[in-house]
Design a protein around this motif. Structure first.
Motif, PDB file in Angstrom:
ATOM      1  N   ARG A   1       0.832  -1.202   0.000  1.00 17.57           N
ATOM      2  CA  ARG A   1       0.000   0.000   0.000  1.00 17.57           C
ATOM      3  C   ARG A   1       0.873   1.262   0.000  1.00 17.57           C
ATOM      4  O   ARG A   1       1.918   1.276   0.619  1.00 17.57           O
ATOM      5  CB  ARG A   1      -0.906   0.031   1.235  1.00 17.57           C
ATOM      6  CG  ARG A   1      -1.958  -1.080   1.268  1.00 17.57           C
ATOM      7  CD  ARG A   1      -2.652  -1.097   2.614  1.00 17.57           C
ATOM      8  NE  ARG A   1      -1.673  -1.171   3.695  1.00 17.57           N
ATOM      9  CZ  ARG A   1      -1.915  -0.754   4.943  1.00 17.57           C
ATOM     10  NH1 ARG A   1      -3.092  -0.239   5.257  1.00 17.57           N
ATOM     11  NH2 ARG A   1      -0.986  -0.853   5.869  1.00 17.57           N
ATOM     12  N   TYR A   2       0.443   2.282  -0.663  1.00 21.29           N
ATOM     13  CA  TYR A   2       1.030   3.636  -0.622  1.00 21.29           C
ATOM     14  C   TYR A   2       2.484   3.732  -1.115  1.00 21.29           C
ATOM     15  O   TYR A   2       3.387   3.065  -0.617  1.00 21.29           O
ATOM     16  CB  TYR A   2       0.999   4.221   0.805  1.00 21.29           C
ATOM     17  CG  TYR A   2      -0.290   4.038   1.539  1.00 21.29           C
ATOM     18  CD1 TYR A   2      -1.498   4.400   0.957  1.00 21.29           C
ATOM     19  CD2 TYR A   2      -0.301   3.490   2.809  1.00 21.29           C
ATOM     20  CE1 TYR A   2      -2.690   4.223   1.639  1.00 21.29           C
ATOM     21  CE2 TYR A   2      -1.481   3.315   3.502  1.00 21.29           C
ATOM     22  CZ  TYR A   2      -2.676   3.674   2.915  1.00 21.29           C
ATOM     23  OH  TYR A   2      -3.829   3.488   3.600  1.00 21.29           O
ATOM     24  N   ASN A   3       2.713   4.603  -2.080  1.00 26.14           N
ATOM     25  CA  ASN A   3       4.053   5.041  -2.484  1.00 26.14           C
ATOM     26  C   ASN A   3       5.001   3.899  -2.848  1.00 26.14           C
ATOM     27  O   ASN A   3       4.547   2.874  -3.351  1.00 26.14           O
ATOM     28  CB  ASN A   3       4.639   5.967  -1.410  1.00 26.14           C
ATOM     29  CG  ASN A   3       3.725   7.169  -1.196  1.00 26.14           C
ATOM     30  OD1 ASN A   3       3.128   7.674  -2.142  1.00 26.14           O
ATOM     31  ND2 ASN A   3       3.588   7.606   0.035  1.00 26.14           N
ATOM     32  N   LEU A   4       6.296   4.063  -2.613  1.00 24.23           N
ATOM     33  CA  LEU A   4       7.284   3.081  -3.049  1.00 24.23           C
ATOM     34  C   LEU A   4       8.535   3.196  -2.184  1.00 24.23           C
ATOM     35  O   LEU A   4       8.657   4.120  -1.390  1.00 24.23           O
ATOM     36  CB  LEU A   4       7.653   3.307  -4.521  1.00 24.23           C
ATOM     37  CG  LEU A   4       8.476   4.573  -4.844  1.00 24.23           C
ATOM     38  CD1 LEU A   4       9.161   4.399  -6.179  1.00 24.23           C
ATOM     39  CD2 LEU A   4       7.611   5.825  -4.881  1.00 24.23           C
ATOM     40  N   CYS A   5       9.450   2.220  -2.339  1.00 25.07           N
ATOM     41  CA  CYS A   5      10.758   2.274  -1.657  1.00 25.07           C
ATOM     42  C   CYS A   5      11.725   2.953  -2.610  1.00 25.07           C
ATOM     43  O   CYS A   5      12.095   2.375  -3.633  1.00 25.07           O
ATOM     44  CB  CYS A   5      11.242   0.865  -1.310  1.00 25.07           C
ATOM     45  SG  CYS A   5      12.948   0.848  -0.702  1.00 25.07           S
TER      46      CYS A   5
ATOM     47  N   TRP B   1       2.359  13.596  -7.314  1.00 25.88           N
ATOM     48  CA  TRP B   1       2.568  13.609  -5.871  1.00 25.88           C
ATOM     49  C   TRP B   1       2.333  12.234  -5.262  1.00 25.88           C
ATOM     50  O   TRP B   1       1.691  11.366  -5.845  1.00 25.88           O
ATOM     51  CB  TRP B   1       1.602  14.585  -5.195  1.00 25.88           C
ATOM     52  CG  TRP B   1       1.506  15.939  -5.815  1.00 25.88           C
ATOM     53  CD1 TRP B   1       2.500  16.657  -6.418  1.00 25.88           C
ATOM     54  CD2 TRP B   1       0.320  16.758  -5.884  1.00 25.88           C
ATOM     55  NE1 TRP B   1       2.010  17.877  -6.856  1.00 25.88           N
ATOM     56  CE2 TRP B   1       0.683  17.952  -6.542  1.00 25.88           C
ATOM     57  CE3 TRP B   1      -0.994  16.599  -5.447  1.00 25.88           C
ATOM     58  CZ2 TRP B   1      -0.231  18.985  -6.770  1.00 25.88           C
ATOM     59  CZ3 TRP B   1      -1.905  17.619  -5.672  1.00 25.88           C
ATOM     60  CH2 TRP B   1      -1.520  18.796  -6.335  1.00 25.88           C
ATOM     61  N   ALA B   2       2.825  12.120  -4.018  1.00 23.46           N
ATOM     62  CA  ALA B   2       2.647  10.886  -3.258  1.00 23.46           C
ATOM     63  C   ALA B   2       1.186  10.733  -2.812  1.00 23.46           C
ATOM     64  O   ALA B   2       0.359  11.618  -3.020  1.00 23.46           O
ATOM     65  CB  ALA B   2       3.569  10.910  -2.041  1.00 23.46           C
ATOM     66  N   ASP B   3       0.892   9.600  -2.178  1.00 23.37           N
ATOM     67  CA  ASP B   3      -0.468   9.341  -1.697  1.00 23.37           C
ATOM     68  C   ASP B   3      -0.933  10.430  -0.736  1.00 23.37           C
ATOM     69  O   ASP B   3      -0.150  10.964   0.049  1.00 23.37           O
ATOM     70  CB  ASP B   3      -0.524   7.987  -0.984  1.00 23.37           C
ATOM     71  CG  ASP B   3      -0.778   6.847  -1.957  1.00 23.37           C
ATOM     72  OD1 ASP B   3      -1.727   6.961  -2.755  1.00 23.37           O
ATOM     73  OD2 ASP B   3      -0.024   5.856  -1.936  1.00 23.37           O
ATOM     74  N   ASP B   4      -2.236  10.720  -0.787  1.00 23.88           N
ATOM     75  CA  ASP B   4      -2.832  11.794   0.000  1.00 23.88           C
ATOM     76  C   ASP B   4      -3.235  11.274   1.381  1.00 23.88           C
ATOM     77  O   ASP B   4      -4.410  11.126   1.675  1.00 23.88           O
ATOM     78  CB  ASP B   4      -4.061  12.329  -0.754  1.00 23.88           C
ATOM     79  CG  ASP B   4      -4.687  13.524  -0.057  1.00 23.88           C
ATOM     80  OD1 ASP B   4      -4.129  13.998   0.952  1.00 23.88           O
ATOM     81  OD2 ASP B   4      -5.745  13.975  -0.527  1.00 23.88           O
TER      82      ASP B   4
END
Ligand SMILES: [Zn+2]
Length: 623
Positions: free
Chosen positions: A237-241, A271-274
């Motif tokens: 879930r959400y964004n990345l490494c 943009w990244a997750d809100d």
């Protein structure tokens, strides 16, 4: 000698036809003045020219023989044309034809008038599908009010690949899908949008919370290391490494696809997750990096790819929620700009007001730090003056705070002042909030009372006296309603959901909301029903705002009464809070095109959830 609109001859124009922006300015003068009855001595010739620079300033010289408009650049000449039209009685008080109004009787004396904007870039952010559906009207509204940038942004985020599915026609279908449809809109209208913007000397910005979509969650099974580590485990879930070379290779490839598909913007937003908290990676290599640094690391990679595809364009690093503090480890690439979005600020006070430590220290302080890190680069303020999600269906006038905000942003080095327009329901009637923003983006010296009078006279004609009184009361009511005081925010709740911590802060808020509600009722009474079309529409606009004010007031008063054990009072306030949500739902169903449903349904559901939570706290839950 003075000139009236009827003295200006729209047929006698000299201008450079080869310059599309100058040609558009000439068309606008013809379109507006052509509808005005000419006076006996009509014939003041208008000339339009650009000095060929990039500036948006202009000089308008009025003499007995005619009027000359000279812009620093061609957009400057277009601004000069709008300045002239305003000086003789025109105003654009809402998007679309009904918003272009003319009040006769204005005169312009001989002389030379120069003006230039406080911010080089002034942006209208169109934040949801229903507004994108009306983009030609909104773009024209922005241009006529001398903004020079329009930003296509999507709430909720759109889907990059829907496998060819098309947008549902009904509100039910839209609500069930629940996502945005901006990418399909751009695939269809992107070329036309870029042309319309270029003809008006405007920039286009594009994007939203799309960084996570570039690394498909479907890769998790094969490549868990591409995704963030949380509590010792990889989490899809959400964004990345950003320390994973595989994830970054994938990000680069998909970024190239994105920039090629959505070509032509001057600034991209990926943009990244809100979300607030828990969105980033704590693996061995990322653990020392703040969310801001992880986000900037990803943004720099996007910017490197953009530089090869569309040199001259930029990618924005978003400072918001978890990334609101400035990055400390990485430096922004040369084509990375900064975007500061203080969504959790207090809208009862200017952003740098010493009386409001929440704004001045927590938010404005972050901006100053960001300005330092991004020195020499574009610095944008992403503001929320026309955000009916943040403001929960309401529309505060922001009469007092906006000029102070504008001044503070300018002093902080903001180069792009932007206003997010996003809404679960249409704004009916004149859109003061969007107009007033444009005023203050042009000049930090804009005067609230003078501007309000000018707006009301143009928009409401013989009702303008009532409208002025109503707006002043609305301002007073909203300042009470919006003040967050010392209330702490509940994680993952929105700011205007308020909180019960500290407890006496909630008691004060409940009392203030009761006062705000009473003043709001007075504003509605002062305005009346409206005599002409814009006035009648505004009366309807006030009715949905009123239901939202009554709902929020009743809900928070029920919370306070319930915690105090005043069960009967809590009970009647809960009933009122539920009833007002029904009023909002009926209003929305009557006035909203289907495209609003991806916001309105979820917002009504959330408001019902909050109301029932409070009912449970007070022991009043439905069985
Ligand atoms: Zn990591």
């Amino acid at each position: 000698m003075v000139l009236r609109a009827g003295d200006l001859n729209p047929q006698v124009l000299r201008f450079d036809r080869a310059d599309p922006v100058i040609a558009h300015a000439a068309n606008e003068l013809r379109l507006h003045l052509g509808g005005i009855v000419q006076t006996g001595n009509a014939g003041a010739e208008i000339t339009l020219e650009s000095r060929g620079g990039n500036g948006d300033g202009f000089t308008v010289t009025v003499a007995t023989t005619g009027v000359s408009i000279v812009g620093e650049g061609s957009r400057g000449a277009l601004n000069g044309a709008y300045w002239l039209l305003e000086a003789v009685g025109f105003l654009w008080v809402r998007p679309g034809e009904t918003g272009a109004v003319f009040a006769p009787g204005k005169v312009l004396g001989e002389g030379s008038y120069s003006d230039s904007p406080s911010f080089p870039t002034r942006t209208l952010i169109l934040g949801n599908d229903a507004l994108h559906d009306e983009w030609p009207d909104w773009l024209e509204f922005a241009s006529r009010n001398r903004l020079n940038s329009v930003f296509f942004h999507d709430t909720p985020p759109s889907v990059l690949d829907r496998g060819g599915a098309s947008r549902p026609a009904t509100a039910e279908g839209i609500a069930e899908d629940g996502k945005g449809w901006m990418f399909e809109r751009w695939d269809r209208d992107g070329t036309a949008i870029l042309k319309a913007a270029a003809d008006r000397g405007m920039m286009v910005q594009f994007g939203g919370h799309h960084l996570p979509a570039l690394v498909l969650r479907a890769h998790f099974e094969q490549h868990p290391d591409w995704f963030p580590e949380r509590d010792g485990r990889r989490d899809g879930r959400y964004n990345l490494c950003t320390s994973s070379s595989g994830a970054m290779t994938e990000l680069r490839a998909r970024a190239r696809d994105f920039f090629r598909r959505f070509r032509g913007a001057s600034t991209y937003h990926l943009w990244a997750d809100d979300i607030l908290g828990g969105g980033w990676c704590s693996c061995r290599d990322c653990a020392e990096l703040s969310p801001s640094d992880q986000a900037l690391q990803a943004t720099n990679v996007l910017a490197e790819e953009l530089a090869t595809i569309q040199p001259g364009s930029k990618v924005a690093h978003l400072a918001y929620h978890d990334t609101i503090t400035a990055p400390a480890v990485f430096s922004p690439g040369t084509n990375v700009s900064a975007l500061y979005a203080p969504r959790n600020r207090n809208y009862a006070y200017p952003i740098n007001d010493p009386r409001c430590p929440r704004n001045r220290e927590d938010h404005f302080g972050d901006l100053l730090q960001l300005a330092e890190t991004f020195r020499g680069r574009d610095l944008a303020a992403f503001e929320y003056y026309s955000d009916a999600i943040l403001f929960k269906w309401m529309a505060p006038p922001n009469l007092g705070i906006l000029p102070f905000d504008a001044s503070a942003y300018r002093q902080a080095g903001v180069t792009d002042f932007g206003n997010l327009a996003v809404t679960p329901r249409p704004w009916i009637g004149p859109t003061w909030h969007a107009w007033w923003f444009a005023r203050c983006a042009w000049s930090t010296d804009a005067d609230g009372q003078t501007s309000l009078r000018q707006f009301c006279e143009a928009a409401f004609g013989e009702d303008s006296g009532n409208a002025l009184q109503a707006f002043r009361s609305l301002e007073e009511a909203y300042l009470k309603l919006l003040d967050l005081g010392e209330l702490q925010r509940i994680p993952r709740h929105d700011v205007l959901d308020f909180s019960d911590s500290p407890r006496d802060g909630l008691a004060r808020k409940a009392h203030e909301l009761g006062e705000a509600r009473d003043i709001f009722r007075g504003a509605i009474e002062a305005f009346g029903t409206g005599k002409d079309a814009l006035g009648r529409a505004f009366a309807s606009e006030l009715s949905v705002q009123s239901a939202a004010v009554e709902h929020l007031s009743a809900r928070i008063r029920a919370w306070d009464a319930g915690l105090d054990g005043r069960a009967r009072e809590a009970g009647s306030e809960i009933v009122e809070a539920r009833n007002q949500l029904d009023v909002i739902g009926r209003w929305a169903a009557e006035h909203s095109p289907a495209a609003y449903a991806n916001l309105s349904r979820g917002m009504l559901r959330a408001a019902r959830w909050h109301t029932e939570q409070i009912a449970r706290t007070a022991g009043l839950a439905d069985a």
